[in-house]
Design an enzyme around this catalytic site. Sequence first.
Site, PDB file in Angstrom:
ATOM      1  N   LYS A  95     -28.361 -97.056 -50.269  1.00  0.00           N
ATOM      2  CA  LYS A  95     -26.910 -96.927 -50.070  1.00  0.00           C
ATOM      3  C   LYS A  95     -26.515 -97.058 -48.604  1.00  0.00           C
ATOM      4  O   LYS A  95     -25.526 -97.700 -48.274  1.00  0.00           O
ATOM      5  CB  LYS A  95     -26.423 -95.593 -50.644  1.00  0.00           C
ATOM      6  CG  LYS A  95     -26.303 -95.630 -52.161  1.00  0.00           C
ATOM      7  CD  LYS A  95     -26.010 -94.291 -52.763  1.00  0.00           C
ATOM      8  CE  LYS A  95     -24.562 -93.922 -52.669  1.00  0.00           C
ATOM      9  NZ  LYS A  95     -24.265 -92.665 -53.396  1.00  0.00           N
ATOM     10  N   ALA A 118     -28.837-102.096 -36.604  1.00  0.00           N
ATOM     11  CA  ALA A 118     -30.251-101.789 -36.396  1.00  0.00           C
ATOM     12  C   ALA A 118     -31.010-102.316 -37.604  1.00  0.00           C
ATOM     13  O   ALA A 118     -31.044-101.688 -38.657  1.00  0.00           O
ATOM     14  CB  ALA A 118     -30.448-100.279 -36.264  1.00  0.00           C
ATOM     15  N   TYR A 149     -36.150 -99.915 -48.566  1.00  0.00           N
ATOM     16  CA  TYR A 149     -35.769-100.040 -47.146  1.00  0.00           C
ATOM     17  C   TYR A 149     -35.670-101.509 -46.760  1.00  0.00           C
ATOM     18  O   TYR A 149     -34.673-101.960 -46.191  1.00  0.00           O
ATOM     19  CB  TYR A 149     -36.823 -99.329 -46.300  1.00  0.00           C
ATOM     20  CG  TYR A 149     -36.524 -99.297 -44.812  1.00  0.00           C
ATOM     21  CD1 TYR A 149     -35.436 -98.595 -44.321  1.00  0.00           C
ATOM     22  CD2 TYR A 149     -37.356 -99.950 -43.903  1.00  0.00           C
ATOM     23  CE1 TYR A 149     -35.175 -98.537 -42.945  1.00  0.00           C
ATOM     24  CE2 TYR A 149     -37.106 -99.892 -42.532  1.00  0.00           C
ATOM     25  CZ  TYR A 149     -36.022 -99.186 -42.066  1.00  0.00           C
ATOM     26  OH  TYR A 149     -35.771 -99.139 -40.707  1.00  0.00           O
ATOM     27  N   LYS A 153     -32.191-103.454 -45.698  1.00  0.00           N
ATOM     28  CA  LYS A 153     -31.991-104.037 -44.368  1.00  0.00           C
ATOM     29  C   LYS A 153     -31.768-105.548 -44.459  1.00  0.00           C
ATOM     30  O   LYS A 153     -31.028-106.108 -43.651  1.00  0.00           O
ATOM     31  CB  LYS A 153     -33.188-103.722 -43.461  1.00  0.00           C
ATOM     32  CG  LYS A 153     -33.284-102.240 -43.072  1.00  0.00           C
ATOM     33  CD  LYS A 153     -32.149-101.816 -42.138  1.00  0.00           C
ATOM     34  CE  LYS A 153     -32.358-100.418 -41.580  1.00  0.00           C
ATOM     35  NZ  LYS A 153     -31.259 -99.977 -40.697  1.00  0.00           N
ATOM     36  N   ARG A 190     -44.897 -90.728 -40.148  1.00  0.00           N
ATOM     37  CA  ARG A 190     -45.328 -91.958 -39.487  1.00  0.00           C
ATOM     38  C   ARG A 190     -46.601 -91.704 -38.693  1.00  0.00           C
ATOM     39  O   ARG A 190     -46.947 -90.574 -38.374  1.00  0.00           O
ATOM     40  CB  ARG A 190     -44.208 -92.511 -38.612  1.00  0.00           C
ATOM     41  CG  ARG A 190     -43.183 -93.216 -39.469  1.00  0.00           C
ATOM     42  CD  ARG A 190     -42.134 -93.899 -38.646  1.00  0.00           C
ATOM     43  NE  ARG A 190     -41.099 -92.973 -38.239  1.00  0.00           N
ATOM     44  CZ  ARG A 190     -39.971 -93.366 -37.671  1.00  0.00           C
ATOM     45  NH1 ARG A 190     -39.748 -94.635 -37.454  1.00  0.00           N
ATOM     46  NH2 ARG A 190     -39.056 -92.471 -37.327  1.00  0.00           N
TER      47      ARG A 190
HETATM   48  N1  UDP Z   1     -50.997 -94.671 -41.151  1.00  0.00           N
HETATM   49  C1  UDP Z   1     -52.234 -94.063 -41.156  1.00  0.00           C
HETATM   50  N2  UDP Z   1     -52.294 -92.712 -41.204  1.00  0.00           N
HETATM   51  C2  UDP Z   1     -51.193 -91.917 -41.234  1.00  0.00           C
HETATM   52  C3  UDP Z   1     -49.920 -92.537 -41.197  1.00  0.00           C
HETATM   53  C4  UDP Z   1     -49.861 -93.932 -41.172  1.00  0.00           C
HETATM   54  O1  UDP Z   1     -53.288 -94.736 -41.146  1.00  0.00           O
HETATM   55  O2  UDP Z   1     -51.324 -90.689 -41.265  1.00  0.00           O
HETATM   56  C5  UDP Z   1     -50.936 -96.141 -41.070  1.00  0.00           C
HETATM   57  C6  UDP Z   1     -50.062 -96.786 -42.141  1.00  0.00           C
HETATM   58  O3  UDP Z   1     -50.810 -97.034 -43.314  1.00  0.00           O
HETATM   59  C7  UDP Z   1     -49.621 -98.059 -41.432  1.00  0.00           C
HETATM   60  C8  UDP Z   1     -49.571 -97.671 -39.964  1.00  0.00           C
HETATM   61  O4  UDP Z   1     -50.338 -96.479 -39.843  1.00  0.00           O
HETATM   62  O5  UDP Z   1     -50.589 -99.067 -41.611  1.00  0.00           O
HETATM   63  C9  UDP Z   1     -48.162 -97.401 -39.471  1.00  0.00           C
HETATM   64  O6  UDP Z   1     -47.544 -96.540 -40.369  1.00  0.00           O
HETATM   65  P1  UDP Z   1     -46.112 -95.908 -40.120  1.00  0.00           P
HETATM   66  O7  UDP Z   1     -45.806 -95.056 -41.305  1.00  0.00           O
HETATM   67  O8  UDP Z   1     -46.056 -95.284 -38.789  1.00  0.00           O
HETATM   68  O9  UDP Z   1     -45.104 -97.134 -40.061  1.00  0.00           O
HETATM   69  P2  UDP Z   1     -45.012 -98.577 -40.733  1.00  0.00           P
HETATM   70  O10 UDP Z   1     -45.321 -99.503 -39.623  1.00  0.00           O
HETATM   71  O11 UDP Z   1     -46.002 -98.713 -41.852  1.00  0.00           O
HETATM   72  O12 UDP Z   1     -43.614 -98.640 -41.202  1.00  0.00           O
END
Ligand code: UDP
Length: 317
Positions: A95, A118, A149, A153, A190
Amino acid sequence: MGRKKNVVITGGAGFLGSHLCDLLLSDGYKVFCVDNLITGSMKNIEHLKRERCFEFIKHDISKPITISGPLDFILHFASPASPIDYLMYPIQTLKVGSLGTHNSLGLAKCKKARFLLASTSEVYGDPLEHPQKETYWGHVNPIGPRGVYDEAKRFAEAITLAYHRYHKVDVRIVRIFNTYGPRMRIHDGRVVPNFIYQALRGQPLTVYGAGRQTRSFCHYYDLIEGIYRLLLSDHVGPVNIGNPSEFTILQFAKLVLKLSGSKSVIKYEPLPTDDPKRRKPDISLARRLLKWEPVVQLEEGLRETIAWFQEKGCLEK
Ligand code: UDP
């Protein structure tokens, strides 16, 4: 002397939105910060509450909004922004990217304000082109868990350009790549906050898959500077803003261990569905148009971010 320029920042209480509020206030703008606080936090804007030129409006931008008086710029940053947030708020994510962008564009049209969207590197999905240029159309699974998402976007970009073509709204689109720094939520899921939290608590670092997937991490300071330059430029189409230094997630985990002095071990967990295998921005367009490139090295930015999480006591939670 002319009047101050007025700017609306949706998602202004979030990680990037709040840093934009700081920058624009310090540059003499009047800032209207709009946020429904589902993932944003009053803590990020606490220090601005007494500023004369700052106004907080608690509002879900998926619903129409009216703001009295002239507006010069509308920056649409509202959205859940981490994979676990999309899973928790899939409908809100769709949304805010669709209805929220429509409402923000409607406001821009009515006020004859410049609109900046963004957008995200997620419009490229799990990319088949590497590094990713703005001309790449992407490789997105529309029905997977991240699709909420990515597709929101992609729709947001489409409606932004439709408003530009049909209603002559002056628009800018920034495609933001992985960004980190103070004010990220420690539990937003993240990789940056996860690894820092785990390292500082002596817990295993959860590397998903074999950790061979790559990301390119940009310090928020560089990102905000690039976005500001884009806002003031005259380029309408999408522009990648991110740091082109690419790391595997395993390399990144080892760097966090080194910089935090942690003895944590690495634990391998399953890779989430549709996790992009490689991601790195081609920033030649930003270099050429905006004379911009990142200056903060990952080690320096990570040290600062680790210290911030420690100092804010985020680790107790
Ligand atoms: N990731 C990971 N361990 C975590 C969190 C994320 O290995 O505890 C990996 C995730 O699978 C991805 C990368 O880190 O390949 C970045 O993940 P993030 O969620 O920060 O952002 P994305 O770029 O995927 O939107």
